[in-house]
Design a protein around this motif. Structure first.
Motif, short mmCIF file in Angstrom:
data_model
loop_
_atom_site.label_atom_id
_atom_site.label_comp_id
_atom_site.label_asym_id
_atom_site.label_seq_id
_atom_site.Cartn_x
_atom_site.Cartn_y
_atom_site.Cartn_z
N GLY A 222 23.77 44.36 -35.47
CA GLY A 222 23.88 45.31 -34.37
C GLY A 222 25.30 45.73 -34.03
O GLY A 222 25.51 46.45 -33.06
N THR A 225 25.85 49.41 -33.05
CA THR A 225 24.70 49.96 -32.34
C THR A 225 24.81 49.66 -30.85
O THR A 225 23.96 50.04 -30.06
CB THR A 225 23.37 49.36 -32.83
OG1 THR A 225 23.34 47.98 -32.43
CG2 THR A 225 23.20 49.47 -34.32
N GLU A 244 20.45 48.55 -40.80
CA GLU A 244 21.62 49.12 -40.12
C GLU A 244 22.48 49.94 -41.06
O GLU A 244 23.17 50.87 -40.65
CB GLU A 244 22.47 48.00 -39.49
CG GLU A 244 21.83 47.43 -38.22
CD GLU A 244 22.36 46.06 -37.85
OE1 GLU A 244 23.38 45.62 -38.42
OE2 GLU A 244 21.73 45.40 -37.00
N PRO A 250 19.23 55.38 -33.60
CA PRO A 250 19.45 54.15 -32.83
C PRO A 250 18.15 53.61 -32.21
O PRO A 250 18.00 52.40 -32.06
CB PRO A 250 20.43 54.55 -31.73
CG PRO A 250 20.87 55.93 -32.01
CD PRO A 250 20.02 56.51 -33.08
N LEU A 253 16.40 51.23 -34.47
CA LEU A 253 17.06 49.92 -34.52
C LEU A 253 16.71 49.11 -33.27
O LEU A 253 16.40 47.93 -33.35
CB LEU A 253 18.58 50.07 -34.65
CG LEU A 253 19.05 50.63 -36.00
CD1 LEU A 253 20.53 50.94 -35.96
CD2 LEU A 253 18.74 49.66 -37.13
#
Ligand code: TUI
Length: 319
Positions: A222, A225, A244, A250, A253
């Motif tokens: 992450g 992100t 990723e 986003p 994710l």
């Protein structure tokens, strides 16, 4: 071992137990406080009734100072922040954001406020808003992490503020504790080291994974992100990293991370987010919370009492 942190928090050893969301409950927090450190109940992701129940239970187990942590990415953080005032908690720590909007309320309620920060700039801002101390948490830590290492962050936060600093991230024994004190900290916060103790209710496979971990066994997912999280490597973490690299949306994710900590807490060691810090590599014992606190203080004191040539001779003898 007296510091401004032991004075401020009314504790005997300058060791704070890190808040571990969905893990650190009344039993662990009370055991740490009873042993002379500061136990913290982790409120992140928990229903308000659970928070109230755990604070009451901990109060029955110990009359020593007790803390709770507010995870600021939690949608109900503001409600938890208010509830902790009503429950008369002694200390609040915060994580994963700025607690600016809650500070005045906590201060008015007489609560000691100790935000976790990952930069000197946020530490200075917290001091201006009335924080009593800060935890400077390096990227070695488990869970939600910043960019800077403890080695670089702690002296830089110490230079930026006059309030006492607690070092966190990568500390699990007396050596790490003494190193943090040498960098200017007046206390330490440990999470990973308390994961494996008897009073920690995390499932046994998680404890075993920590006990067996090598230094390269954690990974951050992450980054980029907005939700960088350090956890032990497993299929979930590897899948995240793969996604990723290619994923541009986003929201996709976010959907992948949702529920991952809960899955780990329920025992899924492959598809859950099994959070732990890099220092899992040197955690090889279970013991009790009291064992951890007693040995960290005794080892740090013994090491600090050695003349440097003897310390170096000891290092050479172990090599
Ligand atoms: O908060 C943590 N560690 C955590 S919270 C958590 S719960 C969770 N559950 C599921 C997915 C993700 C998280 C697990 N671990 N540590 C304290 C911490 N705070 N470390 C770094 C920071 C931090 C970082 C940036 C604090 C503030 C900040 O910037 C805020 C700003 O406004 O500048």
């Amino acid at each position: 071992m007296r510091t401004r942190i032991t004075e401020l928090l009314g504790i005997e050893a300058p060791i704070v137990q890190g808040a571990m969301a969905r893990i650190a409950d009344a039993r662990l927090a009370a055991a740490v406080s009873e042993a002379g450190g500061l136990g913290i109940i982790a409120c992140g992701g928990a229903p308000l009734e659970w928070v109230e129940d755990q604070v009451r239970q901990a109060r029955e187990l110990t009359s020593k100072p007790l803390g709770a942590n507010v995870m600021l990415m939690d949608p109900q953080a503001a409600d938890v922040a208010r509830l902790l005032c009503d429950l008369g908690i002694d200390v609040v720590t915060t994580g994963a954001g700025s607690p600016a909007e809650h500070m005045a309320m906590w201060k008015e309620a007489g609560i000691k406020v100790v935000p976790v920060v990952a930069s000197a700039a946020l530490a200075a801002r917290m001091e201006r808003l009335g924080a009593d101390a800060v935890v400077a948490e390096g990227t070695e830590a488990g869970g939600h992490v910043g960019e800077l290492t403890t080695m670089a962050l702690v002296p830089s936060v110490c230079a930026a503020v006059d309030i006492p600093v607690i070092a966190a991230g990568g500390i699990a024994d007396g050596r790490g504790m003494l190193a943090a004190l040498a960098l200017g900290a007046e206390g330490v916060q440990c999470g990973t080291r308390f994961l494996t103790v008897e009073e920690c209710t995390v499932c046994d496979p998680w404890k075993e994974k920590v006990l067996k971990a090598k230094d390269s066994d954690t990974i951050v997912t992450g980054r980029g992100t907005g939700h960088p999280v350090r956890a032990l490597k497993n299929k979930f973490a590897r899948d995240c990293r793969k996604r990723e690299m290619t994923c541009t949306n986003p929201d996709d994710l976010e959907g992948m991370y949702a529920g991952s900590l809960r899955r780990a807490v329920e025992g899924d060691m492959e598809m859950g987010s099994v959070m732990a810090g890099q220092i899992a590599a040197i955690v090889s014992e279970r013991g009790t919370a009291k064992d951890v606190i007693d040995s960290m203080v005794a080892d740090a004191e013994a090491l600090a009492a050695l003349p440097l040539p003897e310390l170096l001779a000891g290092n050479a003898a172990r090599a």
